[in-house]
Design an enzyme around this catalytic site. Structure first.
Site, short mmCIF file in Angstrom:
data_model
loop_
_atom_site.label_atom_id
_atom_site.label_comp_id
_atom_site.label_asym_id
_atom_site.label_seq_id
_atom_site.Cartn_x
_atom_site.Cartn_y
_atom_site.Cartn_z
N CYS A 131 -1.81 6.34 -5.43
CA CYS A 131 -1.50 7.17 -4.26
C CYS A 131 -1.49 6.37 -2.96
O CYS A 131 -0.57 6.53 -2.14
CB CYS A 131 -2.49 8.33 -4.18
SG CYS A 131 -4.23 7.84 -4.37
N HIS A 245 -4.14 11.32 2.48
CA HIS A 245 -4.55 9.96 2.83
C HIS A 245 -3.87 9.52 4.12
O HIS A 245 -2.70 9.86 4.37
CB HIS A 245 -4.13 8.97 1.74
CG HIS A 245 -4.91 9.06 0.46
ND1 HIS A 245 -5.99 9.87 0.28
CD2 HIS A 245 -4.73 8.40 -0.73
CE1 HIS A 245 -6.46 9.73 -0.94
NE2 HIS A 245 -5.72 8.84 -1.58
#
Length: 338
Positions: A131, A245
């Protein structure tokens, strides 16, 4: 040859990424003949909804992949290593969200905005990148094509979702306990999470001092870009955010580059959105990145430590469960049906 009206199986359907798989498949109107949901024995018999219809979750076994054309895996590396080859043997193409196959030289590692042509090289398994790698490098690729990137320094601010649904619950529960003045003993993550941040909870290599997450960013970026000479250093940190994120990136290019040139390139780039309002100091934030597929890019400025003018800095934010995981995997699957 493109698949037509495939049978799709989701492995790890009841997990945080599995839930997003279903949502992405539905919202993007992925063409399929049948959807099968697979999970561990403890989830057997649970019901999940897809396009308004209930689907019963089946237990993942070695016989689960009969007639399956595409298997989307998000159940951890050990499950992928065991059942991925079994699925391929049964005739399925596996799109795997774990780290099990990413650095296998025979397995394509794909971000559709960067290297979609690599999907043709698969031998049954296609790897979905980490990710933090996806969110960091998707906006860098169009720049790399115009002005080769020589060096990347990344500092990440990673959400609880990267550690799974249980970590997300722990963040919520520990925050509630903290606000109520109650004690809370964490069980999922190694350190208290409420109003705290800590070095990414992956194993540190004593020889290099880098943890596994940081090493993944280095190795995966080089593989995806097809450039082993890029110098990369990362510092990965877990922050008390639920599912998006963020990353601070310092990038050195081969030739001089201005912030306006970076903005012009990103304005035309797929999968990214510029959020860079200097007057209002409104820049990429997890709250805006959550629940949507674009990677938000802002704080675009020259690197004041590099007088050559070849470096710039940028801040990005992206939904870890979507573009960082489920959405990217579904986009890969879409390449298989085109």
């Amino acid at each position: 040859m493109a698949l037509s009206n495939p049978v799709v199986a989701v492995v790890g359907a009841t997990g945080a990424v599995g839930v997003e798989f279903l949502d992405c498949l539905e919202k993007r109107q992925f063409p399929m003949k049948e959807l099968r949901l697979l999970a561990s024995a403890r989830s057997k018999g649970k019901t999940m909804t897809f396009k308004g219809e209930p689907i019963v979750v089946e237990e993942l076994t070695e016989s689960s992949f009969k007639s399956v054309d595409i298997a989307l895996f998000s159940a951890g590396g050990s499950i992928s290593k065991k059942f991925g080859p079994i699925a391929v043997q049964a005739g399925a193409i596996v799109v795997d969200n774990s780290s099990a196959f990413r650095m296998d030289p025979t397995v394509p590692l794909i971000v559709p905005e960067i290297n979609p042509e690599k999907v043709k090289e698969h031998k049954g398994i296609i790897a979905n990148p980490n990710c933090s790698t996806i969110i960091g490098i998707t906006p860098l690729w169009p720049i790399h094509k115009v002005n080769r990137i020589k060096r990347l320094i990344a500092s990440t601010y990673q959400a609880a979702s990267g550690a799974g649904a249980a970590a997300m619950a722990e963040l919520q529960e520990s925050t509630r306990a903290h606000l109520e003045g109650k004690s809370y003993q964490q069980k999922v993550l190694p350190h208290p999470y409420a109003f705290n941040l800590f070095s990414h909870n992956s194993k540190i290599d004593p020889a290099t001092g880098y943890n596994e997450e940081e090493t993944k960013m280095l190795k995966e970026t080089r593989k995806i870009f097809g450039d082993n000479d890029i110098r990369i250093s990362a510092t990965c940190v877990r922050v008390p955010v639920l599912r998006a994120h963020s990353e601070a990136l310092t990038v050195e290019c081969e030739r001089t580059i201005t912030p306006d040139e970076v903005r012009a390139i990103l304005a035309k780039a797929p999968g990214v959105k510029i959020v860079d309002d200097v007057e209002k100091n409104y820049m990429p934030m997890p709250k805006d990145a959550s629940g949507q597929g674009d990677i938000l890019c802002g704080r675009i400025r020259r690197d004041s430590s590099d007088p050559s003018g070849k470096s710039f800095c940028m801040f990005v934010a992206g939904d870890q469960l979507l573009k960082g995981a489920a959405l990217n995997a579904v986009q890969i699957a879409e390449l298989l049906v085109k």
